[in-house]
Scaffold this motif. Structure first.
Motif, PDB file in Angstrom:
ATOM      1  N   TRP A  59       0.820  -1.213   0.000  1.00 14.73           N
ATOM      2  CA  TRP A  59       0.000   0.000   0.000  1.00 14.73           C
ATOM      3  C   TRP A  59       0.850   1.257   0.000  1.00 14.73           C
ATOM      4  O   TRP A  59       0.421   2.307  -0.512  1.00 14.73           O
ATOM      5  CB  TRP A  59      -0.973  -0.033   1.174  1.00 14.73           C
ATOM      6  CG  TRP A  59      -2.081  -1.007   0.919  1.00 14.73           C
ATOM      7  CD1 TRP A  59      -2.163  -2.299   1.372  1.00 14.73           C
ATOM      8  CD2 TRP A  59      -3.237  -0.797   0.105  1.00 14.73           C
ATOM      9  NE1 TRP A  59      -3.309  -2.894   0.888  1.00 14.73           N
ATOM     10  CE2 TRP A  59      -3.991  -2.000   0.117  1.00 14.73           C
ATOM     11  CE3 TRP A  59      -3.707   0.288  -0.618  1.00 14.73           C
ATOM     12  CZ2 TRP A  59      -5.185  -2.143  -0.580  1.00 14.73           C
ATOM     13  CZ3 TRP A  59      -4.906   0.165  -1.319  1.00 14.73           C
ATOM     14  CH2 TRP A  59      -5.636  -1.045  -1.295  1.00 14.73           C
ATOM     15  N   GLY A  60       2.060   1.152   0.512  1.00 18.82           N
ATOM     16  CA  GLY A  60       2.997   2.269   0.376  1.00 18.82           C
ATOM     17  C   GLY A  60       3.345   2.512  -1.085  1.00 18.82           C
ATOM     18  O   GLY A  60       3.409   3.660  -1.545  1.00 18.82           O
ATOM     19  N   ALA A  61       3.557   1.416  -1.837  1.00 20.53           N
ATOM     20  CA  ALA A  61       3.853   1.521  -3.269  1.00 20.53           C
ATOM     21  C   ALA A  61       2.662   2.088  -4.031  1.00 20.53           C
ATOM     22  O   ALA A  61       2.826   2.903  -4.953  1.00 20.53           O
ATOM     23  CB  ALA A  61       4.233   0.139  -3.818  1.00 20.53           C
ATOM     24  N   GLY A 102       0.469   6.456  -7.111  1.00 20.59           N
ATOM     25  CA  GLY A 102      -0.648   7.351  -7.379  1.00 20.59           C
ATOM     26  C   GLY A 102      -0.242   8.812  -7.279  1.00 20.59           C
ATOM     27  O   GLY A 102      -0.582   9.621  -8.159  1.00 20.59           O
ATOM     28  N   PHE A 103       0.494   9.165  -6.230  1.00 15.15           N
ATOM     29  CA  PHE A 103       0.939  10.547  -6.048  1.00 15.15           C
ATOM     30  C   PHE A 103       1.898  10.959  -7.167  1.00 15.15           C
ATOM     31  O   PHE A 103       1.810  12.084  -7.698  1.00 15.15           O
ATOM     32  CB  PHE A 103       1.629  10.681  -4.690  1.00 15.15           C
ATOM     33  CG  PHE A 103       2.162  12.063  -4.413  1.00 15.15           C
ATOM     34  CD1 PHE A 103       1.310  13.107  -4.108  1.00 15.15           C
ATOM     35  CD2 PHE A 103       3.528  12.306  -4.459  1.00 15.15           C
ATOM     36  CE1 PHE A 103       1.801  14.384  -3.855  1.00 15.15           C
ATOM     37  CE2 PHE A 103       4.032  13.579  -4.208  1.00 15.15           C
ATOM     38  CZ  PHE A 103       3.162  14.620  -3.907  1.00 15.15           C
ATOM     39  N   THR A 104       2.800  10.062  -7.547  1.00 15.21           N
ATOM     40  CA  THR A 104       3.784  10.373  -8.587  1.00 15.21           C
ATOM     41  C   THR A 104       3.127  10.565  -9.938  1.00 15.21           C
ATOM     42  O   THR A 104       3.411  11.537 -10.662  1.00 15.21           O
ATOM     43  CB  THR A 104       4.834   9.248  -8.674  1.00 15.21           C
ATOM     44  OG1 THR A 104       5.490   9.115  -7.419  1.00 15.21           O
ATOM     45  CG2 THR A 104       5.862   9.556  -9.756  1.00 15.21           C
ATOM     46  N   TYR A 105       2.211   9.652 -10.315  1.00 22.90           N
ATOM     47  CA  TYR A 105       1.524   9.789 -11.601  1.00 22.90           C
ATOM     48  C   TYR A 105       0.675  11.057 -11.640  1.00 22.90           C
ATOM     49  O   TYR A 105       0.561  11.696 -12.683  1.00 22.90           O
ATOM     50  CB  TYR A 105       0.655   8.563 -11.872  1.00 22.90           C
ATOM     51  CG  TYR A 105       1.446   7.342 -12.282  1.00 22.90           C
ATOM     52  CD1 TYR A 105       2.315   7.388 -13.360  1.00 22.90           C
ATOM     53  CD2 TYR A 105       1.331   6.135 -11.585  1.00 22.90           C
ATOM     54  CE1 TYR A 105       3.053   6.284 -13.735  1.00 22.90           C
ATOM     55  CE2 TYR A 105       2.072   5.025 -11.954  1.00 22.90           C
ATOM     56  CZ  TYR A 105       2.927   5.095 -13.035  1.00 22.90           C
ATOM     57  OH  TYR A 105       3.662   3.998 -13.398  1.00 22.90           O
ATOM     58  N   TYR A 144      -2.515   3.070 -14.905  1.00 18.65           N
ATOM     59  CA  TYR A 144      -3.416   2.016 -14.431  1.00 18.65           C
ATOM     60  C   TYR A 144      -2.770   1.165 -13.337  1.00 18.65           C
ATOM     61  O   TYR A 144      -3.477   0.442 -12.625  1.00 18.65           O
ATOM     62  CB  TYR A 144      -3.842   1.102 -15.587  1.00 18.65           C
ATOM     63  CG  TYR A 144      -4.845   1.717 -16.516  1.00 18.65           C
ATOM     64  CD1 TYR A 144      -6.068   2.192 -16.052  1.00 18.65           C
ATOM     65  CD2 TYR A 144      -4.588   1.819 -17.882  1.00 18.65           C
ATOM     66  CE1 TYR A 144      -6.990   2.759 -16.901  1.00 18.65           C
ATOM     67  CE2 TYR A 144      -5.499   2.396 -18.744  1.00 18.65           C
ATOM     68  CZ  TYR A 144      -6.706   2.858 -18.261  1.00 18.65           C
ATOM     69  OH  TYR A 144      -7.609   3.423 -19.110  1.00 18.65           O
ATOM     70  N   TYR A 145      -1.453   1.206 -13.209  1.00 18.96           N
ATOM     71  CA  TYR A 145      -0.777   0.346 -12.246  1.00 18.96           C
ATOM     72  C   TYR A 145      -1.303   0.503 -10.819  1.00 18.96           C
ATOM     73  O   TYR A 145      -1.557  -0.509 -10.145  1.00 18.96           O
ATOM     74  CB  TYR A 145       0.740   0.592 -12.274  1.00 18.96           C
ATOM     75  CG  TYR A 145       1.448  -0.114 -13.406  1.00 18.96           C
ATOM     76  CD1 TYR A 145       1.271  -1.481 -13.627  1.00 18.96           C
ATOM     77  CD2 TYR A 145       2.292   0.578 -14.264  1.00 18.96           C
ATOM     78  CE1 TYR A 145       1.920  -2.125 -14.667  1.00 18.96           C
ATOM     79  CE2 TYR A 145       2.942  -0.058 -15.312  1.00 18.96           C
ATOM     80  CZ  TYR A 145       2.753  -1.411 -15.509  1.00 18.96           C
ATOM     81  OH  TYR A 145       3.394  -2.044 -16.536  1.00 18.96           O
ATOM     82  N   PRO A 146      -1.470   1.745 -10.307  1.00 22.25           N
ATOM     83  CA  PRO A 146      -2.026   1.858  -8.949  1.00 22.25           C
ATOM     84  C   PRO A 146      -3.414   1.236  -8.835  1.00 22.25           C
ATOM     85  O   PRO A 146      -3.725   0.561  -7.841  1.00 22.25           O
ATOM     86  CB  PRO A 146      -2.072   3.377  -8.718  1.00 22.25           C
ATOM     87  CG  PRO A 146      -1.041   3.931  -9.629  1.00 22.25           C
ATOM     88  CD  PRO A 146      -1.078   3.064 -10.845  1.00 22.25           C
ATOM     89  N   LEU A 147      -4.264   1.451  -9.858  1.00 23.53           N
ATOM     90  CA  LEU A 147      -5.613   0.889  -9.826  1.00 23.53           C
ATOM     91  C   LEU A 147      -5.576  -0.632  -9.898  1.00 23.53           C
ATOM     92  O   LEU A 147      -6.367  -1.319  -9.236  1.00 23.53           O
ATOM     93  CB  LEU A 147      -6.443   1.451 -10.985  1.00 23.53           C
ATOM     94  CG  LEU A 147      -6.713   2.961 -10.959  1.00 23.53           C
ATOM     95  CD1 LEU A 147      -7.492   3.383 -12.204  1.00 23.53           C
ATOM     96  CD2 LEU A 147      -7.469   3.345  -9.699  1.00 23.53           C
TER      97      LEU A 147
END
Length: 266
Positions: free
Chosen positions: A166-168, A173-176, A214-217
């Protein structure tokens, strides 16, 4: 009142785990094969995707071959799956870091950081896997060995996998968000200056970012049920919920296949 999974339930979970992991293995293996065969794909950005897919492929492979009925293979499945699944989502953070460093910070030295990326991903995965052995209490769960029955083991498992996961997700998400905001601002400036060439480049960048974004999702969709199931099992260890275990196993095993989808879409 204690509620445990029946033998029939465990067989269903085993079948779902094996089937979904097989599909994921094929999907990630396809990306690895394409990278190996086509030299034009061997750019630094695709190299990171290759390492991600390789980790995904090995995570799926060991998830398939582990046999919970045999002690050695049970441990082999548990530790190797943990190692490569952690490595998988850590590689997504290197992709996010690379995008942020090149687009937002305008740095061109990302290729020089490859060795650091390897140390970060494989080193962190190894440390998390070693720490996971604390409080280890494997038993025959009937579906997989990537879980622990001891209360201390469950807590350590959660800390060494779900916390960094969840840290990743939050970092990606913040970076994108920052990268997309930067490109949107640049596009608006180009429109104001009628710079069509830059507008075209920005649209191309946005198309690629929309895929990688889409990776975070994907990570959320793949591990949300697993996280809920782990928390529930820790709070109520004697009460197993079949449908939650079903969604946990199915979505986690399909995570690899879903993770390759952004790279397969043109």
């Amino acid at each position: 009142m204690a509620t445990m999974l029946s033998i029939h339930d465990r067989r269903i979970l085993t079948a779902v785990n094996s089937g979904a992991s097989s599909l994921s293995f094929v999907g990630s293996g396809f990306i690895v094969l394409c990278y190996s065969l086509f030299k034009e794909l061997r750019k630094f950005s695709f190299k990171l995707v290759f390492y991600l897919s390789l980790s995904d492929m090995l995570c799926s492979f060991f998830n398939m071959v582990g046999d919970p009925s045999k002690g050695f293979f049970c441990y082999a499945q548990g530790y190797t799956t943990h190692f490569f699944c952690v490595a998988s989502f850590l590689w997504t953070t290197t992709i996010a870091f690379t995008l942020h460093r090149t687009v937002v910070r305008h740095k061109t030295d990302v290729e020089d950081l490859e060795a650091i990326f390897h140390l970060y991903v494989w080193g962190t995965s190894l440390v998390m896997t070693i720490i996971r052995s604390i409080g280890n209490d494997h038993t025959h769960l009937g579906a997989w060995c990537w879980a622990q029955t001891g209360r201390t083991g469950k807590a350590i498992h959660f800390i060494t996998f779900y916390v960094p996961l969840w840290g990743a997700i939050l970092y990606n998400g913040f970076t994108y968000f920052q990268v997309i905001r930067m490109l949107n601002n640049a596009t608006r400036m180009a429109v104001g200056m009628s710079d069509r060439a830059y507008q075209f480049d920005s649209r191309t960048d946005m198309k690629a970012l929309n895929r990688w974004g889409y990776y975070p999702l994907i990570l959320i969709g793949s591990w949300a049920f697993g996280t809920i199931n782990r928390i529930h099992n820790f709070i109520e260890p004697g009460h197993k919920i079949f449908w939650l275990s079903f969604l946990d196993v199915g979505t986690a095993a399909l995570m690899v296949l879903a993770g390759e989808a952004p790279e397969m879409v043109p």
